[in-house]
Design a protein around this motif. Structure first.
Motif, short mmCIF file in Angstrom:
data_model
loop_
_atom_site.label_atom_id
_atom_site.label_comp_id
_atom_site.label_asym_id
_atom_site.label_seq_id
_atom_site.Cartn_x
_atom_site.Cartn_y
_atom_site.Cartn_z
N MET A 1 103.06 32.97 78.23
CA MET A 1 103.09 32.32 76.99
C MET A 1 102.04 32.51 76.13
SD MET A 1 104.17 28.68 78.88
CE MET A 1 105.27 28.87 80.14
N LYS A 2 102.17 32.74 74.86
CA LYS A 2 101.07 32.56 73.84
C LYS A 2 100.62 31.46 73.75
CE LYS A 2 102.16 36.97 73.15
NZ LYS A 2 101.14 38.18 73.64
N GLY A 3 99.21 31.10 74.15
CA GLY A 3 98.78 29.74 74.18
C GLY A 3 99.29 29.36 75.81
N ARG A 4 99.40 30.32 76.70
CA ARG A 4 99.89 29.73 77.89
C ARG A 4 98.91 29.01 78.86
NH1 ARG A 4 99.96 34.72 77.56
NH2 ARG A 4 102.18 35.01 77.55
N TYR A 5 99.44 28.18 79.82
CA TYR A 5 98.56 27.54 80.72
C TYR A 5 98.31 28.18 82.01
CZ TYR A 5 103.23 26.65 82.36
OH TYR A 5 104.61 26.87 82.78
N LEU A 6 98.72 29.57 82.29
CA LEU A 6 98.72 30.12 83.46
C LEU A 6 97.60 30.80 83.37
CD1 LEU A 6 102.59 30.82 83.67
CD2 LEU A 6 101.41 29.05 84.89
N ARG A 154 103.16 19.36 77.92
CA ARG A 154 101.70 18.89 77.99
C ARG A 154 101.91 17.56 77.93
NH1 ARG A 154 98.98 23.75 76.26
NH2 ARG A 154 100.23 25.28 76.81
N LEU A 155 100.74 16.89 78.54
CA LEU A 155 100.44 15.39 78.65
C LEU A 155 98.83 15.06 78.47
CD1 LEU A 155 102.35 14.57 82.09
CD2 LEU A 155 103.18 14.09 79.50
N LEU A 156 98.59 13.88 78.04
CA LEU A 156 97.37 13.35 78.14
C LEU A 156 96.64 13.09 79.36
CD1 LEU A 156 94.96 12.34 76.16
CD2 LEU A 156 95.85 10.21 76.15
N PHE A 272 86.17 18.83 82.13
CA PHE A 272 86.87 17.76 83.06
C PHE A 272 86.88 17.55 84.42
CE2 PHE A 272 90.95 15.57 84.29
CZ PHE A 272 90.74 14.43 83.52
N THR A 273 86.84 18.80 85.05
CA THR A 273 86.48 18.96 86.53
C THR A 273 85.30 18.55 86.93
OG1 THR A 273 86.32 21.14 86.74
CG2 THR A 273 88.58 20.27 86.81
N LYS A 274 84.29 18.56 86.03
CA LYS A 274 82.90 18.27 86.30
C LYS A 274 82.82 16.87 86.02
CE LYS A 274 81.34 22.65 85.41
NZ LYS A 274 80.34 23.73 84.41
N GLY A 275 83.59 16.05 85.60
CA GLY A 275 83.43 14.76 85.19
C GLY A 275 82.61 14.59 83.87
N GLU A 276 82.88 15.45 83.10
CA GLU A 276 82.08 15.50 81.68
C GLU A 276 82.92 14.91 80.79
OE1 GLU A 276 80.46 19.29 81.30
OE2 GLU A 276 78.80 18.94 82.95
N VAL A 277 84.55 15.02 80.93
CA VAL A 277 85.23 14.85 79.84
C VAL A 277 86.29 13.51 80.05
CG1 VAL A 277 87.28 15.62 78.74
CG2 VAL A 277 85.38 17.12 78.82
N GLY A 278 86.15 12.50 79.12
CA GLY A 278 87.14 11.34 79.50
C GLY A 278 88.40 11.64 79.22
N MET A 279 89.08 12.40 78.25
CA MET A 279 90.40 12.71 77.90
C MET A 279 90.53 13.83 77.38
SD MET A 279 91.05 8.69 75.95
CE MET A 279 89.64 9.13 75.01
N LEU A 280 91.72 14.53 77.50
CA LEU A 280 91.95 15.77 76.89
C LEU A 280 93.66 16.02 77.14
CD1 LEU A 280 90.70 18.88 78.89
CD2 LEU A 280 91.42 16.60 80.08
N ASN A 281 94.29 16.96 76.20
CA ASN A 281 95.51 17.41 76.66
C ASN A 281 95.61 18.49 77.50
OD1 ASN A 281 97.04 15.49 74.74
ND2 ASN A 281 95.83 16.81 73.04
N GLY A 282 96.53 18.40 78.49
CA GLY A 282 96.43 19.41 79.45
C GLY A 282 98.01 19.48 80.00
N HIS A 283 98.02 20.72 81.21
CA HIS A 283 99.16 21.19 81.55
C HIS A 283 99.09 21.02 83.40
CE1 HIS A 283 96.99 24.76 81.76
NE2 HIS A 283 96.84 24.89 80.62
N PRO A 284 100.14 21.50 83.59
CA PRO A 284 100.16 21.37 85.19
C PRO A 284 98.94 21.97 86.03
CG PRO A 284 102.29 21.68 84.61
CD PRO A 284 101.62 21.78 83.45
#
Length: 432
Positions: A1-6, A154-156, A272-284
């Motif tokens: 996908m253009k802007g894909r999550y893979l 996408r979800l928050l 986010f995986t380092k615990g530095e981000v509280g919220m963000l939009n993401g995919h699976p």
């Protein structure tokens, strides 16, 4: 996908295989010995290393098809996402288009009259099985040419510990249900006060600016197109959305130390995986990345500007069949590709969402395994809105957004002016 999550494949080299044995990648004529027809297929690699390359899936698929249809061989060339679209473009330009391509976009080829329509290829049963919003996104002037292959929504995402430590949610809470942007703003302020480096990550960098932007526009009641599928990039709703991000999120220092226009999606995921981000939009994909680092997270629909219900953003990759004189053979292979067992085998392997109703229902009915944790994404899929991929101008518009949308949320940014410039170019490239 253009802007894909893979993830991109680890190697840029093509992996070449046939329905029977591994072969070279030279051009193949339509007919082989004993009058067998050989279909040439180009596909994208969804793996992130050689061990989970998509080549294994396509080989098994081609083997099974050849067993059922001994008069048709299938040769599949698998390329990384970083090069597959360009490879197909080169083949088409050289007059050697593949019979079938599984890539990121189809509209240019459809507009040029190079593709069979789905009605010319598929059985009624297969054609009717596509999820409605995905099938509609595969149409050019009301005729479907693009066949959705896999999809996502996408979800928050939110870090449960960070929100609990900042008293956004109770430490024994079983979830968080923000409804409006005011809820997000209030939570981000508490996270900032608790010392979280990036209360809300806003990646408007080149990697996926068009995706992040569309998510927010939809939540604000707007989008890239109106109900008539005409470009509405410069709508008042879209301008207000970006003004909220400029003034309330970026302007109050709630989006972290990196300027949104310079922040890419994967960098935000890693933070986010380092615990530095509280919220963000993401995919699976973010689920696995967070779990691998021991981050406990929750997922909810992105809140809307006023708390009203709005559609989520969906993303799809596409299959298309070129007019190479193998219409019947291509149709048989595509009917086989979209059999429920083959759809499920691929989506389960890569934590993706199916593009078919039967696949969707199977995942919805799951009570264990990978499909269970995808249910929040599945719930959003049937009513989701996709990029306007049916417009041949979309690739250029997407690039324009990537280059310029970050400017709108800078201090002193002018959302209405930037949106007007993008919209003017979009309409000129796609007159109705």
């Amino acid at each position: 996908m253009k802007g894909r999550y893979l993830s991109l494949a680890a190697s840029g080299a093509a992996l070449c295989l046939t329905a029977v044995t591994l072969t070279g990648c030279g051009a193949v004529d339509g007919l082989t010995g004993d009058n067998e027809v050989t279909l040439r297929v180009v596909a994208a690699d969804y793996g992130d290393n050689p061990q989970n390359s998509s080549a294994a899936y396509w080989k098994e698929l081609a083997d099974g098809f050849h067993k059922d249809h001994p008069g048709i061989k299938v040769e599949v060339n698998v390329f990384s996402w970083s090069e597959v679209d360009a490879k197909v473009a080169e083949m088409v330009k050289a007059g050697k288009a593949p019979d079938i391509a599984q890539i990121g976009a189809y509209a240019d080829y459809a507009a040029a009259g190079k593709l069979y329509s789905t009605a010319e290829l598929l059985s009624v049963k297969t054609e009717a099985d596509f999820l409605a919003p995905l099938a509609d996104a595969g149409k050019v002037k009301q005729t479907q040419y693009g066949m959705p292959f896999v999809s996502s929504t996408r979800l928050l995402f939110y870090n449960e510990k960070l929100l609990a430590d900042a008293s956004v949610i109770a430490k024994d809470a079983k979830g968080w249900q923000p409804k409006s942007w005011a809820d997000l703003e209030a939570a981000a302020k508490k996270l900032k006060g608790a010392g979280v480096p990036t209360p809300f990550a806003l990646p408007l960098g080149r990697e996926e600016a068009q995706a992040e932007t569309m998510m927010w526009m939809l939540a604000g009641g707007g989008g890239y197109t109106d109900n008539e599928e005409s470009y509405s990039i410069d709508s008042a709703d879209n301008a207000r959305t970006l003004e909220f991000l400029r003034d309330k999120m970026v302007g109050q220092g709630l989006t972290g130390p990196v300027e949104p226009g310079k922040l890419d999606r994967q960098a935000a995921f890693e933070a986010f995986t380092k615990g530095e981000v509280g919220m963000l939009n993401g995919h699976p994909t973010l689920m696995k990345q967070a779990e691998a680092k021991g981050v406990k997270y929750g997922m909810v629909a992105l809140p809307t500007s006023d708390g009203s219900q709005q559609p989520a953003m969906g993303v799809a990759d596409w299959v298309m069949a070129f007019k190479n004189g193998h219409r019947a053979e291509s149709g048989k292979f595509l009917d086989y590709l979209y059999q429920p067992k083959n759809v499920t085998a691929f989506t389960d392997k890569y934590d993706l969402l199916p593009a078919t109703t039967t696949g969707y229902q199977a995942k919805q009915a799951a009570t264990s395994g990978p499909a269970l944790r995808l249910k929040p994404f599945l719930t959003a899929l049937p009513s989701s809105r996709l990029y306007p991929v049916g417009k041949k101008s979309w690739a250029g518009v997407s690039e324009d957004i990537k280059q310029n949308i970050g400017k709108t949320v800078q201090p002193g940014g002018q959302p209405a002016k930037v949106l007007e410039d993008i919209a003017t170019a979009a309409r000129a490239a796609d007159p109705r």
